[in-house]
Motif scaffolding. Structure first.
Motif, PDB file in Angstrom:
ATOM      1  N   ALA A  24      31.331  33.892 -76.867  1.00 28.33           N
ATOM      2  CA  ALA A  24      31.896  35.324 -76.649  1.00 28.33           C
ATOM      3  C   ALA A  24      33.391  35.975 -76.367  1.00 28.33           C
ATOM      4  O   ALA A  24      33.738  36.222 -77.105  1.00 28.33           O
ATOM      5  CB  ALA A  24      30.871  36.237 -76.154  1.00 28.33           C
ATOM      6  N   ALA A  25      33.171  35.168 -75.618  1.00 29.16           N
ATOM      7  CA  ALA A  25      34.496  36.413 -74.698  1.00 29.16           C
ATOM      8  C   ALA A  25      35.718  34.460 -75.438  1.00 29.16           C
ATOM      9  O   ALA A  25      37.123  35.210 -76.006  1.00 29.16           O
ATOM     10  CB  ALA A  25      35.093  35.264 -73.710  1.00 29.16           C
ATOM     11  N   TRP A  26      35.530  33.368 -75.863  1.00 32.29           N
ATOM     12  CA  TRP A  26      36.857  32.809 -76.165  1.00 32.29           C
ATOM     13  C   TRP A  26      36.559  33.100 -78.361  1.00 32.29           C
ATOM     14  O   TRP A  26      37.953  33.470 -78.520  1.00 32.29           O
ATOM     15  CB  TRP A  26      36.215  31.091 -76.676  1.00 32.29           C
ATOM     16  N   VAL A  27      35.708  33.660 -78.118  1.00 30.02           N
ATOM     17  CA  VAL A  27      36.205  33.838 -80.337  1.00 30.02           C
ATOM     18  C   VAL A  27      36.936  35.798 -79.946  1.00 30.02           C
ATOM     19  O   VAL A  27      37.464  35.525 -81.055  1.00 30.02           O
ATOM     20  CB  VAL A  27      34.650  34.327 -80.219  1.00 30.02           C
ATOM     21  N   GLU A  28      36.472  36.541 -79.590  1.00 27.92           N
ATOM     22  CA  GLU A  28      37.111  37.541 -79.161  1.00 27.92           C
ATOM     23  C   GLU A  28      38.574  37.123 -79.255  1.00 27.92           C
ATOM     24  O   GLU A  28      39.275  37.885 -79.810  1.00 27.92           O
ATOM     25  CB  GLU A  28      36.083  38.544 -77.781  1.00 27.92           C
ATOM     26  N   GLU A  29      39.171  36.061 -77.898  1.00 27.28           N
ATOM     27  CA  GLU A  29      40.424  35.411 -77.693  1.00 27.28           C
ATOM     28  C   GLU A  29      40.995  35.376 -78.674  1.00 27.28           C
ATOM     29  O   GLU A  29      42.379  34.679 -79.212  1.00 27.28           O
ATOM     30  CB  GLU A  29      40.185  35.261 -76.289  1.00 27.28           C
ATOM     31  N   SER A  30      40.521  34.054 -79.692  1.00 26.08           N
ATOM     32  CA  SER A  30      40.816  33.378 -80.991  1.00 26.08           C
ATOM     33  C   SER A  30      40.827  34.114 -81.899  1.00 26.08           C
ATOM     34  O   SER A  30      42.493  34.031 -82.696  1.00 26.08           O
ATOM     35  CB  SER A  30      39.896  32.532 -80.964  1.00 26.08           C
ATOM     36  N   LYS A  31      40.309  35.593 -81.982  1.00 31.14           N
ATOM     37  CA  LYS A  31      40.523  36.550 -82.632  1.00 31.14           C
ATOM     38  C   LYS A  31      41.377  37.286 -82.982  1.00 31.14           C
ATOM     39  O   LYS A  31      42.575  37.430 -83.770  1.00 31.14           O
ATOM     40  CB  LYS A  31      39.198  37.603 -82.858  1.00 31.14           C
ATOM     41  N   ARG A  32      42.191  37.840 -81.757  1.00 32.28           N
ATOM     42  CA  ARG A  32      43.382  38.337 -81.332  1.00 32.28           C
ATOM     43  C   ARG A  32      44.052  37.481 -81.561  1.00 32.28           C
ATOM     44  O   ARG A  32      45.869  37.987 -82.416  1.00 32.28           O
ATOM     45  CB  ARG A  32      43.501  38.729 -79.670  1.00 32.28           C
ATOM     46  N   ASP A  33      44.523  35.635 -81.364  1.00 31.51           N
ATOM     47  CA  ASP A  33      45.263  35.032 -81.652  1.00 31.51           C
ATOM     48  C   ASP A  33      45.310  34.582 -83.698  1.00 31.51           C
ATOM     49  O   ASP A  33      45.864  34.904 -83.734  1.00 31.51           O
ATOM     50  CB  ASP A  33      44.970  33.500 -81.123  1.00 31.51           C
ATOM     51  N   ASP A  34      44.403  34.901 -84.106  1.00 28.48           N
ATOM     52  CA  ASP A  34      44.764  35.136 -85.185  1.00 28.48           C
ATOM     53  C   ASP A  34      45.332  35.692 -85.515  1.00 28.48           C
ATOM     54  O   ASP A  34      46.261  36.208 -87.140  1.00 28.48           O
ATOM     55  CB  ASP A  34      43.086  34.586 -86.046  1.00 28.48           C
ATOM     56  N   GLU A  35      45.090  36.945 -85.397  1.00 28.96           N
ATOM     57  CA  GLU A  35      45.672  37.977 -86.056  1.00 28.96           C
ATOM     58  C   GLU A  35      47.115  38.231 -85.205  1.00 28.96           C
ATOM     59  O   GLU A  35      48.085  38.828 -86.263  1.00 28.96           O
ATOM     60  CB  GLU A  35      45.050  39.132 -85.469  1.00 28.96           C
ATOM     61  N   ASP A  43      39.135  24.991 -87.057  1.00 27.41           N
ATOM     62  CA  ASP A  43      38.228  24.769 -87.687  1.00 27.41           C
ATOM     63  C   ASP A  43      37.590  25.867 -87.144  1.00 27.41           C
ATOM     64  O   ASP A  43      35.946  26.381 -88.338  1.00 27.41           O
ATOM     65  CB  ASP A  43      37.713  22.916 -87.431  1.00 27.41           C
ATOM     66  N   LEU A  44      37.205  26.614 -85.949  1.00 24.12           N
ATOM     67  CA  LEU A  44      36.192  27.220 -86.566  1.00 24.12           C
ATOM     68  C   LEU A  44      36.193  28.355 -86.649  1.00 24.12           C
ATOM     69  O   LEU A  44      35.242  29.334 -86.753  1.00 24.12           O
ATOM     70  CB  LEU A  44      36.065  27.765 -84.510  1.00 24.12           C
ATOM     71  N   ALA A  45      37.550  29.035 -86.477  1.00 23.75           N
ATOM     72  CA  ALA A  45      38.428  29.989 -87.334  1.00 23.75           C
ATOM     73  C   ALA A  45      38.117  30.492 -88.378  1.00 23.75           C
ATOM     74  O   ALA A  45      37.503  30.769 -89.001  1.00 23.75           O
ATOM     75  CB  ALA A  45      39.575  30.255 -86.995  1.00 23.75           C
ATOM     76  N   ALA A  51      27.783  31.833 -85.017  1.00 25.55           N
ATOM     77  CA  ALA A  51      26.758  32.382 -83.450  1.00 25.55           C
ATOM     78  C   ALA A  51      26.419  30.871 -83.333  1.00 25.55           C
ATOM     79  O   ALA A  51      26.208  30.262 -84.523  1.00 25.55           O
ATOM     80  CB  ALA A  51      25.666  33.008 -83.789  1.00 25.55           C
ATOM     81  N   LEU A  52      26.035  31.260 -82.242  1.00 18.52           N
ATOM     82  CA  LEU A  52      25.529  29.389 -80.980  1.00 18.52           C
ATOM     83  C   LEU A  52      24.599  28.937 -81.776  1.00 18.52           C
ATOM     84  O   LEU A  52      24.220  28.003 -82.376  1.00 18.52           O
ATOM     85  CB  LEU A  52      25.672  30.232 -79.867  1.00 18.52           C
ATOM     86  N   ASP A  53      23.842  29.688 -82.366  1.00 12.48           N
ATOM     87  CA  ASP A  53      22.264  29.589 -82.866  1.00 12.48           C
ATOM     88  C   ASP A  53      22.587  28.908 -84.331  1.00 12.48           C
ATOM     89  O   ASP A  53      22.226  27.789 -84.672  1.00 12.48           O
ATOM     90  CB  ASP A  53      21.408  30.445 -83.169  1.00 12.48           C
ATOM     91  N   ARG A  54      24.213  28.888 -84.860  1.00 11.53           N
ATOM     92  CA  ARG A  54      24.161  28.374 -86.142  1.00 11.53           C
ATOM     93  C   ARG A  54      24.971  27.441 -85.831  1.00 11.53           C
ATOM     94  O   ARG A  54      25.065  26.397 -87.141  1.00 11.53           O
ATOM     95  CB  ARG A  54      25.385  29.117 -86.805  1.00 11.53           C
ATOM     96  N   LEU A  55      25.821  27.290 -84.916  1.00 12.11           N
ATOM     97  CA  LEU A  55      26.687  25.909 -84.395  1.00 12.11           C
ATOM     98  C   LEU A  55      25.786  24.679 -84.235  1.00 12.11           C
ATOM     99  O   LEU A  55      26.418  23.243 -84.814  1.00 12.11           O
ATOM    100  CB  LEU A  55      26.739  25.800 -83.578  1.00 12.11           C
ATOM    101  N   MET A  62      30.733  22.533 -82.734  1.00 10.18           N
ATOM    102  CA  MET A  62      29.447  22.574 -82.343  1.00 10.18           C
ATOM    103  C   MET A  62      30.649  21.282 -80.474  1.00 10.18           C
ATOM    104  O   MET A  62      30.921  21.824 -79.665  1.00 10.18           O
ATOM    105  CB  MET A  62      27.766  21.805 -82.002  1.00 10.18           C
ATOM    106  N   GLN A  63      31.294  20.355 -81.262  1.00 16.48           N
ATOM    107  CA  GLN A  63      31.060  19.180 -80.728  1.00 16.48           C
ATOM    108  C   GLN A  63      33.038  20.051 -79.676  1.00 16.48           C
ATOM    109  O   GLN A  63      33.271  20.184 -78.841  1.00 16.48           O
ATOM    110  CB  GLN A  63      31.578  18.099 -81.163  1.00 16.48           C
ATOM    111  N   LEU A  64      33.498  20.952 -80.499  1.00 15.84           N
ATOM    112  CA  LEU A  64      34.802  21.202 -80.295  1.00 15.84           C
ATOM    113  C   LEU A  64      34.702  22.692 -79.608  1.00 15.84           C
ATOM    114  O   LEU A  64      35.240  22.479 -78.416  1.00 15.84           O
ATOM    115  CB  LEU A  64      35.233  21.800 -82.299  1.00 15.84           C
ATOM    116  N   VAL A  65      33.263  23.730 -79.479  1.00 16.24           N
ATOM    117  CA  VAL A  65      33.479  24.808 -78.691  1.00 16.24           C
ATOM    118  C   VAL A  65      33.065  23.712 -77.506  1.00 16.24           C
ATOM    119  O   VAL A  65      33.208  23.792 -76.197  1.00 16.24           O
ATOM    120  CB  VAL A  65      31.823  25.520 -79.358  1.00 16.24           C
ATOM    121  N   LEU A  66      31.742  23.138 -77.726  1.00 15.82           N
ATOM    122  CA  LEU A  66      31.438  22.647 -76.170  1.00 15.82           C
ATOM    123  C   LEU A  66      32.755  21.597 -75.237  1.00 15.82           C
ATOM    124  O   LEU A  66      32.762  21.790 -74.404  1.00 15.82           O
ATOM    125  CB  LEU A  66      30.236  21.526 -76.113  1.00 15.82           C
ATOM    126  N   GLY A  67      32.899  21.363 -76.034  1.00 11.74           N
ATOM    127  CA  GLY A  67      34.765  20.594 -75.588  1.00 11.74           C
ATOM    128  C   GLY A  67      35.839  21.161 -74.986  1.00 11.74           C
ATOM    129  O   GLY A  67      36.209  21.284 -74.052  1.00 11.74           O
TER     130      GLY A  67
END
Length: 112
Positions: A24-35, A43-45, A51-55, A62-67
């Motif tokens: 959740a923290a990474w997504v929040e930071e990434s969304k700010r970067d996108d703006e 690719d995640l953006a 949500a993680l359960d959809r990954l 999932m590999q991108l996120v876990l890496g």
């Protein structure tokens, strides 16, 4: 240093519960970067930050996120923070996920 490969398995539900705050923290930071940058930066953006359960339906994401979050995930689950380090995690090279289990493969190193 000596190169090794590893395989790490974890119940999908446990992985989601453990990783949710860091994700959740990474997504929040990434969304700010996108703006700031005017659009999706990876690719995640482009996938809409699922949500993680959809990954589990998208092993590449999932590999991108876990890496990216390996210090928040693999390191915390495989090292107690104080004992001697035997292996240094380097890269997540593969991911296979289902509703029940997540399997990560990768590269790590040890002293010779």
């Amino acid at each position: 240093m000596e190169r090794h490969t590893f395989l790490f398995e974890i119940a999908t539900k446990q992985m989601i519960e453990f990783l949710e705050p860091a994700y959740a923290a990474w997504v929040e930071e990434s969304k700010r970067d996108d703006e700031i940058c005017g659009g999706p930066q990876d690719d995640l953006a482009m996938a809409g930050y699922p949500a993680l359960d959809r990954l589990v339906e998208a092993p590449g994401l999932m590999q991108l996120v876990l890496g990216y979050l390996q210090k928040d995930f693999l390191e915390k689950l495989t090292w107690d923070g104080s004992s001697e380090i035997w292996y240094w995690l380097d890269d997540v090279t593969g991911c296979d996920a289902s509703d029940q289990l997540v399997r990560l493969s990768g590269v790590c190193y040890s002293k010779r």
